[in-house]
Design a protein around this motif. Structure first.
Motif, PDB file in Angstrom:
ATOM      1  N   THR A 119       0.819  -1.215   0.000  1.00 28.85           N
ATOM      2  CA  THR A 119       0.000   0.000   0.000  1.00 28.85           C
ATOM      3  C   THR A 119       0.849   1.258   0.000  1.00 28.85           C
ATOM      4  N   GLN A 120       1.847   1.332   0.878  1.00 28.30           N
ATOM      5  CA  GLN A 120       2.675   2.546   0.923  1.00 28.30           C
ATOM      6  C   GLN A 120       3.406   2.765  -0.395  1.00 28.30           C
ATOM      7  N   LEU A 123       0.919   4.083  -2.911  1.00 28.25           N
ATOM      8  CA  LEU A 123       0.624   5.489  -2.629  1.00 28.25           C
ATOM      9  C   LEU A 123       1.772   6.385  -3.066  1.00 28.25           C
ATOM     10  N   ASP A 124       3.000   5.931  -2.871  1.00 26.80           N
ATOM     11  CA  ASP A 124       4.154   6.721  -3.325  1.00 26.80           C
ATOM     12  C   ASP A 124       4.116   6.922  -4.837  1.00 26.80           C
ATOM     13  N   CYS A 127       1.265   9.397  -5.690  1.00 25.61           N
ATOM     14  CA  CYS A 127       1.687  10.761  -5.365  1.00 25.61           C
ATOM     15  C   CYS A 127       2.721  11.258  -6.371  1.00 25.61           C
ATOM     16  N   VAL A 166      -6.051   7.563  -4.211  1.00 24.88           N
ATOM     17  CA  VAL A 166      -5.295   7.871  -2.994  1.00 24.88           C
ATOM     18  C   VAL A 166      -6.241   7.926  -1.803  1.00 24.88           C
ATOM     19  N   LEU A 169      -7.513   4.447  -0.762  1.00 24.08           N
ATOM     20  CA  LEU A 169      -6.535   3.568  -0.133  1.00 24.08           C
ATOM     21  C   LEU A 169      -6.202   3.977   1.300  1.00 24.08           C
ATOM     22  N   LEU A 170      -6.503   5.205   1.662  1.00 26.94           N
ATOM     23  CA  LEU A 170      -6.232   5.651   3.027  1.00 26.94           C
ATOM     24  C   LEU A 170      -7.327   5.148   3.966  1.00 26.94           C
ATOM     25  N   TYR A 180      -0.391   6.051   6.578  1.00 20.88           N
ATOM     26  CA  TYR A 180       0.503   6.076   5.423  1.00 20.88           C
ATOM     27  C   TYR A 180       0.931   7.511   5.121  1.00 20.88           C
ATOM     28  N   LEU A 182       2.123  10.692   2.698  1.00 21.63           N
ATOM     29  CA  LEU A 182       1.779  11.266   1.403  1.00 21.63           C
ATOM     30  C   LEU A 182       2.736  12.409   1.093  1.00 21.63           C
TER      31      LEU A 182
END
Length: 318
Positions: A119-120, A123-124, A127, A166, A169-170, A180, A182
């Motif tokens: 997940t992280q 998200l990276d 972003c 985004v 997923l949070l 997580y 951002l």
């Protein structure tokens, strides 16, 4: 080992049979030959039963080990497949067709949902996509050719999809939810809604915010870095009932539209030094439990002291 164990078991069983059968009449004269032989058979059977129990235990341990190896192999295959899906989706983010890029974004989100350990990383990547330079006629004005305008519209849809994923997923703000990080440094964001989400560290230095962006009811565990971020074209920035556990860095922000921080709680340092507030601003019911820095803040709508006078708590102000 099993062959030797079987031979030893047979030998011990025979020894128990003949030994017990011969010893019982000697030590107990009341036992006849038939009873002694029966007792010897029971002793020999006990030896064989113990050997059978040992074999079953050994077989059970071998089966458990085999299952563990199969589980490890399955997990390795799952990770390999996930890595291949991730690499393929990232590669497709550079495709010239906007629908392919949208599909790649959804593939990444699906990977994060099926493999929470990714997940992280996902998200990276999302972003990072939003940090790419982006221009649109309604942001920058000027003369745009029809093809350029259409290309910008298609890219805008891709970016709005990335923003929505985004948010999806949070986790919602809850004590046991993961947090997580951002990073939206230099990102261009429009109608970005993170309300009610739990976030680790939030970085949005020099971000450009358009229309309506929302951080209401969110909980940020780590520091917030929004240095020199700005809202444009009268865009709103809503941050009601938010909780900032760490440092909140809003130094140098420029809010061109209405700003609302009503009932938000700042547990750490809240730094608004040099902020330019060009429209309506509200800090009603805010709590600043750490140092609140408001030096060189300009407010076009009202006096800063009057605005902060509506706050519930200002423990220390600079």
């Amino acid at each position: 080992m099993r062959r030797y164990g079987l031979a030893a078991t047979i030998a011990l069983a025979a020894l128990a049979l003949f030994g017990v059968s011969a010893a019982l009449p000697v030590f107990d004269g009341r036992v006849n030959g038939a009873d002694a032989l029966r007792t010897g058979g029971l002793a020999a059977g006990s030896v064989v039963a113990l050997y059978a129990l040992w074999l079953n235990d050994r077989r059970r341990r071998v089966e458990e080990r085999r299952q563990e190896l199969e589980g490890d192999r399955t997990e390795l295959d799952r990770e390999r497949i996930a890595d291949e899906r991730f690499a393929r989706a990232v590669e497709l983010l550079g495709h010239e067709a906007d629908q392919v890029r949208v599909g790649a974004l959804h593939a990444l989100a699906g990977l994060a949902r099926s493999s929470p350990g990714h997940t992280q990383t996902v998200l990276d990547v999302l972003c990072s996509y939003l940090r790419r330079p982006f221009a649109h006629p309604r942001y920058d004005g000027g003369e745009w050719e029809r093809d350029e305008r259409n290309a910008a519209d298609r890219e805008l849809q891709v970016r709005l999809t990335a923003q929505r994923l985004v948010t999806d997923l949070l986790p919602e703000a809850a004590p046991d939810a993961p947090a997580y990080d951002l990073d939206f440094t230099n990102a261009t964001l429009e109608y970005f809604d993170l309300s009610g989400r739990r976030i680790g560290t939030l970085v949005a230095r020099y971000a450009r915010l358009f229309h309506d962006n929302n951080l209401s009811r969110c909980e940020v565990l780590g520091p917030v870095w929004m240095t020199a971020a700005s809202t444009h074209a009268g865009g709103r920035f809503r941050c009601r009932d938010a909780v900032f556990r760490g440092r909140a860095q809003f130094a140098g922000v420029e809010f061109g539209g209405p700003v609302v921080f009503d009932r938000s709680v700042f547990h750490g340092v809240a730094n608004f030094r040099g902020a330019a507030l060009h429209s309506q601003v509200s800090f009603a019911g805010c709590r600043f439990e750490g140092v609140a820095k408001f030096a060189e803040v300009t407010c076009a709508d009202a006096d800063l002291d009057a605005l902060l006078g509506e706050a519930a708590v200002v423990s220390e102000r600079e």
